[in-house]
Design an enzyme around this catalytic site. Structure first.
Site, PDB file in Angstrom:
ATOM      1  N   ARG A  38       0.827  -1.194   0.000  1.00  0.00           N
ATOM      2  CA  ARG A  38       0.000   0.000   0.000  1.00  0.00           C
ATOM      3  C   ARG A  38       0.864   1.248   0.000  1.00  0.00           C
ATOM      4  O   ARG A  38       2.051   1.186   0.272  1.00  0.00           O
ATOM      5  CB  ARG A  38      -0.963   0.093   1.173  1.00  0.00           C
ATOM      6  CG  ARG A  38      -0.903  -0.814   2.286  1.00  0.00           C
ATOM      7  CD  ARG A  38      -1.960  -0.546   3.376  1.00  0.00           C
ATOM      8  NE  ARG A  38      -2.917   0.510   3.117  1.00  0.00           N
ATOM      9  CZ  ARG A  38      -2.917   1.684   3.735  1.00  0.00           C
ATOM     10  NH1 ARG A  38      -2.021   1.981   4.613  1.00  0.00           N
ATOM     11  NH2 ARG A  38      -3.832   2.577   3.454  1.00  0.00           N
ATOM     12  N   LEU A  39       0.202   2.307  -0.287  1.00  0.00           N
ATOM     13  CA  LEU A  39       0.801   3.633  -0.216  1.00  0.00           C
ATOM     14  C   LEU A  39      -0.295   4.509   0.368  1.00  0.00           C
ATOM     15  O   LEU A  39      -1.414   4.546  -0.157  1.00  0.00           O
ATOM     16  CB  LEU A  39       1.207   4.084  -1.624  1.00  0.00           C
ATOM     17  CG  LEU A  39       2.228   5.180  -1.781  1.00  0.00           C
ATOM     18  CD1 LEU A  39       3.504   4.901  -0.992  1.00  0.00           C
ATOM     19  CD2 LEU A  39       2.573   5.372  -3.244  1.00  0.00           C
ATOM     20  N   ASP A  40      -0.014   5.169   1.470  1.00  0.00           N
ATOM     21  CA  ASP A  40      -1.041   5.953   2.150  1.00  0.00           C
ATOM     22  C   ASP A  40      -1.632   7.012   1.240  1.00  0.00           C
ATOM     23  O   ASP A  40      -0.989   7.480   0.295  1.00  0.00           O
ATOM     24  CB  ASP A  40      -0.447   6.618   3.395  1.00  0.00           C
ATOM     25  CG  ASP A  40      -0.045   5.612   4.446  1.00  0.00           C
ATOM     26  OD1 ASP A  40      -0.771   4.622   4.627  1.00  0.00           O
ATOM     27  OD2 ASP A  40       1.006   5.817   5.081  1.00  0.00           O
ATOM     28  N   ARG A  41      -2.848   7.428   1.566  1.00  0.00           N
ATOM     29  CA  ARG A  41      -3.562   8.432   0.776  1.00  0.00           C
ATOM     30  C   ARG A  41      -2.726   9.692   0.589  1.00  0.00           C
ATOM     31  O   ARG A  41      -2.667  10.269  -0.483  1.00  0.00           O
ATOM     32  CB  ARG A  41      -4.891   8.786   1.465  1.00  0.00           C
ATOM     33  CG  ARG A  41      -5.650   9.900   0.762  1.00  0.00           C
ATOM     34  CD  ARG A  41      -6.784  10.450   1.590  1.00  0.00           C
ATOM     35  NE  ARG A  41      -6.428  10.886   2.928  1.00  0.00           N
ATOM     36  CZ  ARG A  41      -5.832  12.051   3.219  1.00  0.00           C
ATOM     37  NH1 ARG A  41      -5.509  12.899   2.277  1.00  0.00           N
ATOM     38  NH2 ARG A  41      -5.550  12.357   4.482  1.00  0.00           N
ATOM     39  N   SER A  43       0.461   9.998   0.553  1.00  0.00           N
ATOM     40  CA  SER A  43       1.764   9.742  -0.061  1.00  0.00           C
ATOM     41  C   SER A  43       1.574   9.562  -1.563  1.00  0.00           C
ATOM     42  O   SER A  43       0.482   9.245  -2.023  1.00  0.00           O
ATOM     43  CB  SER A  43       2.400   8.475   0.529  1.00  0.00           C
ATOM     44  OG  SER A  43       2.632   8.652   1.916  1.00  0.00           O
TER      45      SER A  43
END
Length: 179
Positions: A38-41, A43
């Protein structure tokens, strides 16, 4: 199939919108792929997607130690003591981080303008830090930098293993050869 996607700021790493935030379904990605990690919102940068469960595990599982390179724009100018602490690993609430590579760098030549722009404050200098790590604790880069006194104001993942963002604009994707 393996897809490299340059996830823009404020886009969720899932295919369903939530809380008013846009999701991956708005970018014309192939059917049947899902995020490998995942990649945070809040980021930006490289998000790998695949339709292969085994490949997804090899990319996202910490036991495979795929190196990930991040560029973090931090408040202030980290000194060598702070960079050494990052490199040696720092203690977070959920445990000690593994050693990583960390160095202050010039503004990356490839960096795009962010939408929305980073808030500029005349009284605080910002510095780019390049970090290479092989674990993936929740919001790890942000928490590591904050723990040594340099909060992150922008975070871009440049690469995962051999795959990077070369010639991939925000919101665009391409199919790539496996990991």
């Amino acid at each position: 199939m393996l897809i490299a996607f340059n996830k823009p700021m404020n886009v969720l790493s899932q295919f369903t919108s939530e809380g008013g935030w846009p999701a991956l379904d708005g970018f014309g990605l192939p059917k049947g792929v899902y995020a490998a990690g995942r990649l945070d919102r809040d980021s930006e940068g490289l998000l790998l997607l695949t339709d292969d469960g085994g490949l997804q595990a090899r990319i996202s599982s910490p036991k495979f130690k795929k190196p990930k390179v991040y560029y973090a724009l931090v408040e202030g100018v980290p000194d060598q003591t702070a960079l050494d602490a990052l490199q040696n690993g720092v203690r977070l609430k959920d445990g000690q981080t593994a050693p990583c590579k960390a160095e202050a760098v010039d503004v990356p030549e490839w960096i795009w303008d962010r939408d929305p722009p980073v808030r500029v404050r005349k009284s605080i200098t910002d510095t780019w830090v390049r970090l290479s790590l092989s674990e993936g604790k929740n919001r790890q880069v942000r928490r590591m930098c904050a723990s040594v006194g340099f909060p992150v104001v922008r975070l871009v993942r440049w690469s995962v293993g051999p795959h990077d963002l070369t010639d991939l604009a925000p919101g665009k994707w391409r199919e790539v050869v496996g990991v």
